[in-house]
Design an enzyme around this catalytic site. Structure first.
Site, short mmCIF file in Angstrom:
data_model
loop_
_atom_site.label_atom_id
_atom_site.label_comp_id
_atom_site.label_asym_id
_atom_site.label_seq_id
_atom_site.Cartn_x
_atom_site.Cartn_y
_atom_site.Cartn_z
N GLN A 1 0.18 -13.31 5.81
CA GLN A 1 -0.87 -12.45 6.35
C GLN A 1 -2.25 -13.03 6.06
OE1 GLN A 1 -0.24 -8.34 5.41
NE2 GLN A 1 -1.73 -7.63 6.91
N ARG B 1 7.04 -6.12 3.36
CA ARG B 1 5.80 -6.70 2.84
C ARG B 1 5.78 -6.52 1.32
NH1 ARG B 1 -0.33 -5.33 4.81
NH2 ARG B 1 0.20 -3.20 4.17
N ASP C 1 16.90 -10.65 -3.10
CA ASP C 1 18.20 -10.29 -3.64
C ASP C 1 18.61 -8.88 -3.25
OD1 ASP C 1 18.66 -12.74 -4.79
OD2 ASP C 1 18.14 -12.14 -6.83
N ALA D 1 -8.18 -4.89 9.09
CA ALA D 1 -8.88 -3.98 8.18
C ALA D 1 -9.53 -4.77 7.04
CB ALA D 1 -7.90 -2.94 7.63
N ASP D 2 -8.74 -5.57 6.34
CA ASP D 2 -9.31 -6.37 5.26
C ASP D 2 -10.22 -7.46 5.80
OD1 ASP D 2 -8.35 -5.53 2.55
OD2 ASP D 2 -6.41 -5.70 3.53
N GLU E 1 -6.13 -12.32 6.02
CA GLU E 1 -6.88 -11.06 5.92
C GLU E 1 -8.32 -11.25 5.44
OE1 GLU E 1 -4.36 -7.66 4.49
OE2 GLU E 1 -3.30 -9.30 3.49
N HIS F 1 0.80 -1.22 0.00
CA HIS F 1 0.00 0.00 0.00
C HIS F 1 0.84 1.28 0.00
CE1 HIS F 1 -3.72 -2.17 0.36
NE2 HIS F 1 -3.32 -2.78 1.45
#
Length: 267
Positions: free
Chosen positions: A152, A75, A89, A179-180, A154, A50
């Site tokens: 995660q 993330r 990498d 939230a999700d 969600e 995000h």
């Protein structure tokens, strides 16, 4: 000169006698990342999902944070083997993969962070920061020891499958995104709703039953305290953009009369 990499987030969680408290880095700014790195929090998360982060800004932030005794998690924007390979990498040792809703998706994330024959990660460490351009002795055969993976959960469907997700070998922990989760339950914006909180607790229980660590996003202090009491092993308590937004608003409210503020909106 041979070099050693930092302990992973998995290692930090295993060694800690208390929950680890962290925050999001969402600006893409190495300067803000360095400021937050010296704050005393346990861990930072560079958000590519995000936040306006690119591979370049991620690597820059990893470089400046490396000077401080704080663990960094990245993330990725989604569960994609190519992006995961590139982020690894760039030197990320700890990944958070969002929107994992099944054991199959969790296994795909594990495969993406491991070299063959255990996984599908492409070998290019001699050309990359991950092995410090070949200066980390034995990096390729021991790479999985230098990387930790958090997935995660969600969605309501993911909560139902939390036990099978947490049980996947190579998943070191599960982070719940309320939230999700609340939106998937038909309760958008209601992260504190009892049904959402109950879902978070179910994931905690499933993760712990599988011998894995459980965490949660909780920017509300009261909610954060409640989740810590419920057994969260790690928790993200705020974000750089949130602190800046609320702090600047508090500054304006402290010094600018409310009548002036209202007048500024009149045309």
């Amino acid at each position: 000169m041979p070099l050693r990499l930092d302990p992973t987030f998995r290692d930090r969680l295993a060694e800690s006698d208390r929950p680890l408290i962290g925050m999001w880095l969402s600006t893409g700014s190495p300067l803000i990342a360095e400021i937050c790195a010296g704050s005393g929090v346990d861990w930072l998360l560079i958000d590519m999902e995000h936040g306006p982060n690119t591979l370049t800004t991620v690597q820059q932030q990893l470089q400046v944070i490396a000077a401080y005794p704080v663990t960094t998690v990245v993330r990725v924007p989604f569960n994609d083997a190519v992006i995961i390979k590139q982020v690894l990498d760039a030197g990320a040792q700890n990944l958070l993969v969002p929107m994992v809703a099944s054991a199959e998706e969790a296994r795909a994330a594990v495969a993406a962070v491991r070299y063959p024959p255990e996984g599908i990660r492409g070998v290019g460490s001699a050309l990359a920061r991950s092995a410090r351009w070949g200066r980390v002795s034995g990096y390729v055969p021991n790479a999985s020891q230098t990387i930790s993976l958090i997935v995660q959960v969600e969605s309501a469907d993911a909560v139902e499958r939390a036990a099978e997700i947490a049980a996947v070998d190579g998943v070191d922990g599960v982070l719940v995104g309320p939230a999700d989760l609340s939106a998937s339950m038909g309760l958008p914006g209601q992260q504190g709703h009892p049904d959402v909180v109950a879902g978070v607790h179910r994931v905690f229980e499933a993760a712990h039953a599988a011998g894995k660590k459980a965490g949660v996003n909780a920017f509300d202090p009261a909610g954060a305290d409640a989740y810590l009491e419920a057994g969260a092993d790690f928790l993200s308590a705020s974000a750089d953009v949130t602190i800046l937004a609320r702090g600047s608003e508090a500054l304006a409210a402290r010094f600018i009369p409310a009548s002036d503020e209202a007048g500024a909106d009149s045309y």
